[in-house]
Design a protein around this motif. Structure first.
Motif, PDB file in Angstrom:
ATOM      1  N   LYS A  46      26.625  52.292  27.334  1.00 15.40           N
ATOM      2  CA  LYS A  46      27.559  51.701  28.145  1.00 15.40           C
ATOM      3  C   LYS A  46      29.019  51.982  27.691  1.00 15.40           C
ATOM      4  O   LYS A  46      29.785  51.500  28.409  1.00 15.40           O
ATOM      5  N   SER A 133      24.387  45.134  33.357  1.00 16.82           N
ATOM      6  CA  SER A 133      24.617  46.026  34.483  1.00 16.82           C
ATOM      7  C   SER A 133      24.616  47.499  34.020  1.00 16.82           C
ATOM      8  O   SER A 133      25.225  47.801  33.082  1.00 16.82           O
ATOM      9  N   ASN A 135      26.235  50.207  34.470  1.00 16.71           N
ATOM     10  CA  ASN A 135      27.364  51.339  34.501  1.00 16.71           C
ATOM     11  C   ASN A 135      28.119  51.182  33.207  1.00 16.71           C
ATOM     12  O   ASN A 135      28.202  50.461  32.297  1.00 16.71           O
ATOM     13  N   SER A 141      29.895  47.940  39.414  1.00 16.44           N
ATOM     14  CA  SER A 141      28.352  47.585  38.914  1.00 16.44           C
ATOM     15  C   SER A 141      27.331  48.388  40.005  1.00 16.44           C
ATOM     16  O   SER A 141      27.954  48.775  41.313  1.00 16.44           O
ATOM     17  N   GLU A 170      26.380  40.276  40.550  1.00 20.09           N
ATOM     18  CA  GLU A 170      25.686  39.702  39.256  1.00 20.09           C
ATOM     19  C   GLU A 170      25.505  38.324  39.761  1.00 20.09           C
ATOM     20  O   GLU A 170      25.972  37.455  40.267  1.00 20.09           O
ATOM     21  N   HIS A 221      38.291  44.473  35.272  1.00 21.38           N
ATOM     22  CA  HIS A 221      36.774  44.618  35.395  1.00 21.38           C
ATOM     23  C   HIS A 221      36.250  45.097  36.663  1.00 21.38           C
ATOM     24  O   HIS A 221      36.904  45.012  37.770  1.00 21.38           O
TER      25      HIS A 221
HETATM   26 MG    MG Z   1      28.381  44.099  33.922  1.00 22.27          MG
END
Ligand code: MG
Ligand code: TXA
Length: 320
Positions: A46, A133, A135, A141, A170, A221
């Protein structure tokens, strides 16, 4: 490789490999939470900083006891009524959980994902799955197996395809404070209002700053690569000169300037539908080469709208 072979996914995880897993919230990038090598691989795949801890996934809340020092009675009640579901509990960990997983915190994040394939997969394993997640760090995500394949396909062994995620945001992260209040660290797929009925003082502590209480909650984010601006669509649409603008609007009732490529989160103003679509639509606009700039409007600040707006604001922020 994408597929639906749960036994194959289990065999990969048992030998320390990584698998993309479907959940009701977003797709996860899963590995054996008790195997430090697997956990390290997750961070590497990630490109995730080690200060950002991972959530552990279990098939059933009754399995959690083995890994935490104690479970407050109220969490048993909340879990009984909401698990499996889009809620994550922060609990004091036992030493069996590595500091790598929790980024050095004495708390570990735990959830029971509500997806039949992943529950069947977990039932075959004698360890919990650590899964952020799926991504690259900081990006939007994934809500389909294809999203995972596109961005992390070459870094993971297999992706279990469980269809598009039902919730699309999420999980909501909570802890119980020493003073007896329920603290929400991330607004997510479980509406914060649903926590009110437990009768505890409720505090929202997801303030996005350099010292967020949930370490991954950095202001910038869930961000597309393109610039995203949040505000009044009509005013924004006029302000980019020659640049090609695309619109992300809430509903058919929004004032949507004409003549721009447009995605509507929920024509009928349904926040659940909007939640389910928001990451996918951001991604589609981000991938469209005909578009330079994305403009979006906030959704009503109620129910799942709290979490949707949180994600839109972070996606629009260029602050680190
Ligand atoms: Mg995440
Ligand atoms: O819905 C979800 O929760 C998804 C699916 C895959 O289960 N997972 C997910 O994981 O969103 P991730 O890694 O993208 O976000 C996890 C966040 C961290 O960034 C951090 O904010 C919080 O959970 N977290 C995890 N462990 C924590 C801990 N020990 N203390 C405080 N916050 C923690």
């Amino acid at each position: 490789m994408i597929g639906t072979d749960i036994n194959f996914a289990a065999s990969i995880l048992k030998r320390g490999g990584l698998v993309g897993i479907p959940t009701e919230t977003v797709y996860g990038l899963a590995g054996n939470a008790l195997d430090e090598q697997s956990v390290l691989q997750i961070f590497t795949a990630k490109n995730r900083p080690h200060f950002d801890p991972l959530i552990l996934h279990f098939a059933d809340f009754s399995e959690v006891e083995k890994y935490v020092l104690s479970i407050p009675e109220i969490f048993h009640v909340i879990a009984h009524e909401n698990c499996p579901g889009p809620i994550t509990f922060l609990l004091k960990k036992k030493p069996i959980i590595s500091d790598l997983v929790t980024s050095g915190s004495d708390l570990v994040a735990i959830r029971i994902p509500n997806h039949p394939m992943t529950l069947a997969l977990l039932a075959q394993l004698d360890f919990p799955l650590a899964a952020p997640s799926a991504n690259p760090f900081g990006y939007i995500s994934p809500t389909t197996a294809l999203h995972v394949e596109k961005q992390l396909g070459d870094k993971i062994d297999y992706i279990l395809d469980g269809g598009p995620c039902e919730v699309g945001l999420e999980s909501t992260i909570i802890s119980l404070d020493d003073d007896g209040s329920l603290v929400v660290h991330r607004k997510g797929g479980m509406e914060v209002d649903l926590l009110k009925k437990y009768g505890l003082p409720l505090r929202i502590n997801d303030l996005s700053n350099s010292k967020p209480s949930a370490p991954g909650m950095l202001l910038s984010h869930y961000a597309p690569r393109k610039k995203l601006y949040l505000g009044n669509l009509e005013e924004l649409a006029e302000s980019f000169g020659d640049q090609k603008v695309a619109i992300l609007a809430f509903s058919d009732k929004s004032f949507i300037p004409k003549g721009y490529p447009t995605k509507i989160l929920s024509p009928d103003s349904d926040l659940r539908e909007a939640a389910k679509n928001v990451f996918n639509y951001l991604r589609l606009l981000d991938e469209d080469e005909e578009i330079d700039v994305i403009i979006a409007e906030e959704v009503p600040e109620e129910g799942l709208g709290l979490a949707i707006n949180d994600r839109l604001r972070r996606a629009a922020s260029s602050e680190p």
